[in-house]
Design a protein around this motif. Structure first.
Motif, PDB file in Angstrom:
ATOM      1  N   ARG A  90      35.509  30.239  26.899  1.00 18.42           N
ATOM      2  CA  ARG A  90      34.125  30.127  27.378  1.00 18.42           C
ATOM      3  C   ARG A  90      34.033  30.201  28.898  1.00 18.42           C
ATOM      4  O   ARG A  90      32.952  30.274  29.444  1.00 18.42           O
ATOM      5  CB  ARG A  90      33.485  28.844  26.864  1.00 18.42           C
ATOM      6  CG  ARG A  90      34.275  27.597  27.224  1.00 18.42           C
ATOM      7  CD  ARG A  90      33.686  26.396  26.529  1.00 18.42           C
ATOM      8  NE  ARG A  90      34.677  25.312  26.483  1.00 18.42           N
ATOM      9  CZ  ARG A  90      34.388  24.055  26.765  1.00 18.42           C
ATOM     10  NH1 ARG A  90      33.162  23.739  27.087  1.00 18.42           N
ATOM     11  NH2 ARG A  90      35.307  23.130  26.696  1.00 18.42           N
ATOM     12  N   TYR A  91      35.199  30.151  29.588  1.00 20.61           N
ATOM     13  CA  TYR A  91      35.169  30.279  31.045  1.00 20.61           C
ATOM     14  C   TYR A  91      35.641  31.672  31.454  1.00 20.61           C
ATOM     15  O   TYR A  91      36.603  31.824  32.192  1.00 20.61           O
ATOM     16  CB  TYR A  91      36.065  29.228  31.705  1.00 20.61           C
ATOM     17  CG  TYR A  91      35.685  27.805  31.347  1.00 20.61           C
ATOM     18  CD1 TYR A  91      34.487  27.263  31.800  1.00 20.61           C
ATOM     19  CD2 TYR A  91      36.514  27.019  30.585  1.00 20.61           C
ATOM     20  CE1 TYR A  91      34.132  25.972  31.478  1.00 20.61           C
ATOM     21  CE2 TYR A  91      36.164  25.718  30.259  1.00 20.61           C
ATOM     22  CZ  TYR A  91      34.967  25.202  30.705  1.00 20.61           C
ATOM     23  OH  TYR A  91      34.612  23.925  30.393  1.00 20.61           O
ATOM     24  N   ASP A  92      35.015  32.704  30.931  1.00 12.65           N
ATOM     25  CA  ASP A  92      35.502  34.057  31.212  1.00 12.65           C
ATOM     26  C   ASP A  92      34.747  34.699  32.378  1.00 12.65           C
ATOM     27  O   ASP A  92      34.882  35.872  32.640  1.00 12.65           O
ATOM     28  CB  ASP A  92      35.406  34.934  29.955  1.00 12.65           C
ATOM     29  CG  ASP A  92      33.998  34.976  29.396  1.00 12.65           C
ATOM     30  OD1 ASP A  92      33.144  34.225  29.908  1.00 12.65           O
ATOM     31  OD2 ASP A  92      33.757  35.742  28.452  1.00 12.65           O
ATOM     32  N   GLN A  93      33.931  33.917  33.096  1.00 20.19           N
ATOM     33  CA  GLN A  93      33.153  34.484  34.200  1.00 20.19           C
ATOM     34  C   GLN A  93      33.830  34.229  35.543  1.00 20.19           C
ATOM     35  O   GLN A  93      33.178  33.834  36.503  1.00 20.19           O
ATOM     36  CB  GLN A  93      31.750  33.859  34.215  1.00 20.19           C
ATOM     37  CG  GLN A  93      30.988  34.017  32.917  1.00 20.19           C
ATOM     38  CD  GLN A  93      30.354  35.383  32.797  1.00 20.19           C
ATOM     39  OE1 GLN A  93      29.764  35.858  33.750  1.00 20.19           O
ATOM     40  NE2 GLN A  93      30.506  36.032  31.653  1.00 20.19           N
ATOM     41  N   LEU A  94      35.161  34.425  35.604  1.00 26.53           N
ATOM     42  CA  LEU A  94      35.862  34.166  36.862  1.00 26.53           C
ATOM     43  C   LEU A  94      36.079  35.483  37.597  1.00 26.53           C
ATOM     44  O   LEU A  94      36.656  36.411  37.042  1.00 26.53           O
ATOM     45  CB  LEU A  94      37.224  33.513  36.585  1.00 26.53           C
ATOM     46  CG  LEU A  94      37.182  32.165  35.864  1.00 26.53           C
ATOM     47  CD1 LEU A  94      38.585  31.711  35.524  1.00 26.53           C
ATOM     48  CD2 LEU A  94      36.493  31.136  36.725  1.00 26.53           C
ATOM     49  N   PRO A  95      35.618  35.600  38.840  1.00 23.76           N
ATOM     50  CA  PRO A  95      35.797  36.843  39.593  1.00 23.76           C
ATOM     51  C   PRO A  95      37.278  37.197  39.714  1.00 23.76           C
ATOM     52  O   PRO A  95      38.133  36.312  39.800  1.00 23.76           O
ATOM     53  CB  PRO A  95      35.205  36.512  40.971  1.00 23.76           C
ATOM     54  CG  PRO A  95      34.276  35.385  40.725  1.00 23.76           C
ATOM     55  CD  PRO A  95      34.838  34.615  39.585  1.00 23.76           C
ATOM     56  N   SER A  96      37.575  38.506  39.717  1.00 22.90           N
ATOM     57  CA  SER A  96      38.974  38.928  39.665  1.00 22.90           C
ATOM     58  C   SER A  96      39.704  38.663  40.980  1.00 22.90           C
ATOM     59  O   SER A  96      40.918  38.692  41.018  1.00 22.90           O
ATOM     60  CB  SER A  96      39.055  40.412  39.323  1.00 22.90           C
ATOM     61  OG  SER A  96      38.380  41.147  40.312  1.00 22.90           O
ATOM     62  N   ASP A  97      38.978  38.419  42.075  1.00 20.57           N
ATOM     63  CA  ASP A  97      39.682  38.116  43.323  1.00 20.57           C
ATOM     64  C   ASP A  97      39.706  36.609  43.606  1.00 20.57           C
ATOM     65  O   ASP A  97      39.816  36.188  44.755  1.00 20.57           O
ATOM     66  CB  ASP A  97      39.055  38.875  44.496  1.00 20.57           C
ATOM     67  CG  ASP A  97      37.592  38.473  44.712  1.00 20.57           C
ATOM     68  OD1 ASP A  97      37.019  37.863  43.772  1.00 20.57           O
ATOM     69  OD2 ASP A  97      37.050  38.761  45.785  1.00 20.57           O
ATOM     70  N   SER A  98      39.625  35.808  42.554  1.00 17.10           N
ATOM     71  CA  SER A  98      39.759  34.361  42.728  1.00 17.10           C
ATOM     72  C   SER A  98      41.172  34.050  43.200  1.00 17.10           C
ATOM     73  O   SER A  98      42.114  34.792  42.932  1.00 17.10           O
ATOM     74  CB  SER A  98      39.518  33.634  41.403  1.00 17.10           C
ATOM     75  OG  SER A  98      38.229  33.907  40.924  1.00 17.10           O
ATOM     76  N   SER A  99      41.311  32.936  43.909  1.00 13.43           N
ATOM     77  CA  SER A  99      42.642  32.562  44.366  1.00 13.43           C
ATOM     78  C   SER A  99      43.066  31.265  43.682  1.00 13.43           C
ATOM     79  O   SER A  99      42.236  30.457  43.264  1.00 13.43           O
ATOM     80  CB  SER A  99      42.660  32.386  45.880  1.00 13.43           C
ATOM     81  OG  SER A  99      41.873  31.279  46.230  1.00 13.43           O
ATOM     82  N   ALA A 100      44.396  31.118  43.546  1.00 11.15           N
ATOM     83  CA  ALA A 100      44.940  29.942  42.867  1.00 11.15           C
ATOM     84  C   ALA A 100      45.846  29.199  43.828  1.00 11.15           C
ATOM     85  O   ALA A 100      46.591  29.803  44.584  1.00 11.15           O
ATOM     86  CB  ALA A 100      45.725  30.358  41.630  1.00 11.15           C
ATOM     87  N   SER A 101      45.758  27.863  43.828  1.00 10.82           N
ATOM     88  CA  SER A 101      46.678  27.099  44.657  1.00 10.82           C
ATOM     89  C   SER A 101      47.218  25.918  43.874  1.00 10.82           C
ATOM     90  O   SER A 101      46.552  25.393  42.980  1.00 10.82           O
ATOM     91  CB  SER A 101      46.003  26.635  45.945  1.00 10.82           C
ATOM     92  OG  SER A 101      44.647  26.379  45.723  1.00 10.82           O
ATOM     93  N   VAL A 102      48.448  25.524  44.207  1.00  9.73           N
ATOM     94  CA  VAL A 102      49.052  24.354  43.565  1.00  9.73           C
ATOM     95  C   VAL A 102      48.639  23.128  44.364  1.00  9.73           C
ATOM     96  O   VAL A 102      48.927  23.030  45.547  1.00  9.73           O
ATOM     97  CB  VAL A 102      50.586  24.481  43.526  1.00  9.73           C
ATOM     98  CG1 VAL A 102      51.186  23.242  42.873  1.00  9.73           C
ATOM     99  CG2 VAL A 102      50.990  25.720  42.777  1.00  9.73           C
ATOM    100  N   LEU A 103      47.926  22.234  43.724  1.00 13.69           N
ATOM    101  CA  LEU A 103      47.387  21.059  44.411  1.00 13.69           C
ATOM    102  C   LEU A 103      48.000  19.794  43.841  1.00 13.69           C
ATOM    103  O   LEU A 103      48.634  19.803  42.781  1.00 13.69           O
ATOM    104  CB  LEU A 103      45.863  21.013  44.255  1.00 13.69           C
ATOM    105  CG  LEU A 103      45.110  22.245  44.750  1.00 13.69           C
ATOM    106  CD1 LEU A 103      43.649  22.148  44.352  1.00 13.69           C
ATOM    107  CD2 LEU A 103      45.237  22.373  46.253  1.00 13.69           C
ATOM    108  N   THR A 104      47.823  18.692  44.532  1.00  9.52           N
ATOM    109  CA  THR A 104      48.346  17.415  44.082  1.00  9.52           C
ATOM    110  C   THR A 104      47.181  16.462  43.856  1.00  9.52           C
ATOM    111  O   THR A 104      46.284  16.376  44.688  1.00  9.52           O
ATOM    112  CB  THR A 104      49.280  16.819  45.144  1.00  9.52           C
ATOM    113  OG1 THR A 104      50.181  17.829  45.563  1.00  9.52           O
ATOM    114  CG2 THR A 104      50.055  15.655  44.590  1.00  9.52           C
ATOM    115  N   ALA A 105      47.210  15.759  42.736  1.00 10.80           N
ATOM    116  CA  ALA A 105      46.185  14.751  42.482  1.00 10.80           C
ATOM    117  C   ALA A 105      46.566  13.490  43.229  1.00 10.80           C
ATOM    118  O   ALA A 105      47.556  12.844  42.897  1.00 10.80           O
ATOM    119  CB  ALA A 105      46.079  14.469  40.977  1.00 10.80           C
TER     120      ALA A 105
END
Lengths: 154, 265
Positions: A90-105
């Protein structure tokens, strides 16, 4: 000796309570969605350093969990970590140039992947690769950088 | 000279004990084989099974519900005291739910089951043997394994996993009452942290698989001890004690192995 009708009623009640307990565990405790993750899609991203990221870590956008990490492999070609994540359908509306980062909680908490949406018109689909990535911040490196920069300044 | 005599007496004692152990082990497996071969025909007589589910499952319901609530409440109290030092009291729900679903639900339910239902099964079957009811059935060409043992075996095997699930759910509710109601953990955080960390396929299903394995072992031991008891009042009392002790040890040992296999990655 209780008569057999009463016994059958009680066994029926017992089974109903057990079914209700299982329902509570499934819906309230583990949030099993009926739509399932079968309609999810997989995207990959490569990171220079994933630090403590693990399989089944969360993938979030704006702090909301939208999927999980399903596989972590080492890519010997460019010495990076290849992370495969499954995002709910259901979350298929993500732009193709989105960026991903490894974060810490928190300061010492567990690692998760945060996705920052981009501005492209196309969306991420099954098998796409997120090219813009940011590695995990390693606390030791930060501290040593800080100490050495202090030392060289004097 | 007397040393050699003592030594040989010790060896004889040891050998006797070993032989007895293996004989019992063999008889236990033979009984299991007989139980398994008679499994399908006895499913055709559900009335006997339903009566035994009442005896084994429904009558254990009260103790399971009350213990589940209290175990959950204690987990919440203890967990809160530890977590609040790290400012992580929000994850109380995760702690309570994971502990219950993975470990305490299946294990404590199995231990309670051994004390409440397993001992009763052993005593009942042992007394039937001591008063020669089982022999009388054989005389009338009624197979006591199919008429007496199998309904109890199937009923216990069905009941314990259900009891374990009820135990876990009650524990989560008990943790909710204490954590949210008394200690002031945020209600939304309690449930959402829990839902974020507990996975149905990994945690809950594995917990149920555990309790199915415990159910098998617990019922097998209870029925075998009753069927193999010395037909005297002392023999029945010893068999009942052995049921509780052996089931508890077997459940705890098996739990370690299953945990290592399921969550040891």
């Amino acid at each position: 000796m209780v008569n057999s009708r009463t016994i059958e009623v009680w066994v029926g009640i017992f089974i109903t309570i057990a079914a209700m307990a299982l329902f509570i565990l499934a819906m309230r405790v583990s949030n099993l969605s009926l739509s399932g993750e079968a309609d999810g899609f997989q995207v990959t991203a490569s990171f220079n350093n994933i630090s403590g990221l693990k399989v089944r870590s969360a993938v979030t956008i704006a702090g909301v969990r939208i999927g999980r990490v399903t596989a972590i492999d080492y890519d010997p070609q460019d010495f990076s970590a290849l992370v495969t994540m499954e995002i709910e359908g259901r979350y298929d509306q993500l732009p193709s140039d989105s960026s991903a980062s490894v974060l810490t909680a928190g300061l010492l908490g567990e690692k998760y992947i945060g996705i920052q949406p981009g501005g492209a018109d196309e969306n991420l689909v099954q098998g796409s690769k997120i090219t813009l990535t940011q590695s995990a911040i390693v606390l030791e490196q930060l501290i040593s950088q800080f100490i050495f920069s202090k030392g060289s300044a004097q | 000279m007397s040393l050699i005599k003592q030594l040989s007496a010790l060896m004889q004692h040891l050998g006797q004990g070993g032989l007895n152990f293996f004989q019992r082990l063999g008889r236990g497996h033979l009984l299991l084989l007989q139980l398994l071969t008679g499994l399908l025909p006895s499913l055709l007589r559900p009335r006997l099974i339903i009566y035994q589910i009442y005896m084994v499952g429904v009558l254990s319901l009260i103790i399971i519900i009350v213990s589940g609530l209290f175990v959950g409440m204690v987990l919440a109290l203890q967990g809160y005291n530890t977590l609040v030092d790290f400012g992580a009291e929000e994850s109380l729900g995760t702690v309570v739910a994971l502990t219950l679903v993975r470990e305490l639900g299946p294990v404590v339910a199995a231990l309670l089951f051994a004390g409440r239902a397993g001992s009763a099964l052993t005593a009942e079957i042992g007394l039937m043997k001591a008063t020669e009811q089982l022999s009388a059935m054989e005389m009338m060409a009624v197979d006591p394994i199919r008429r007496v043992l199998l309904p109890r075996f199937i009923a216990g095997f069905i009941s314990l996993p259900m009891l374990a699930v009820i135990f876990s759910a009650m524990g989560v509710l008990g943790g909710y009452f204490i954590g949210v109601g008394l200690l002031g953990v945020d209600e939304g955080a309690y449930w959402s942290q829990m839902q974020g960390k507990v996975e149905f396929g990994h945690d809950i299903v594995n917990g149920i698989i555990k309790s199915v394995a415990f159910a098998f072992v617990a019922v097998w031991i209870a029925i075998f001890e009753g069927y193999d008891a010395q037909p005297t009042s002392e023999g029945v009392s010893r068999a009942t004690t052995r049921t509780v002790v052996h089931t508890s040890l077997a459940v705890l040992g098996l739990d370690f192995i299953l945990t290592a296999l399921m969550f040891g990655d």
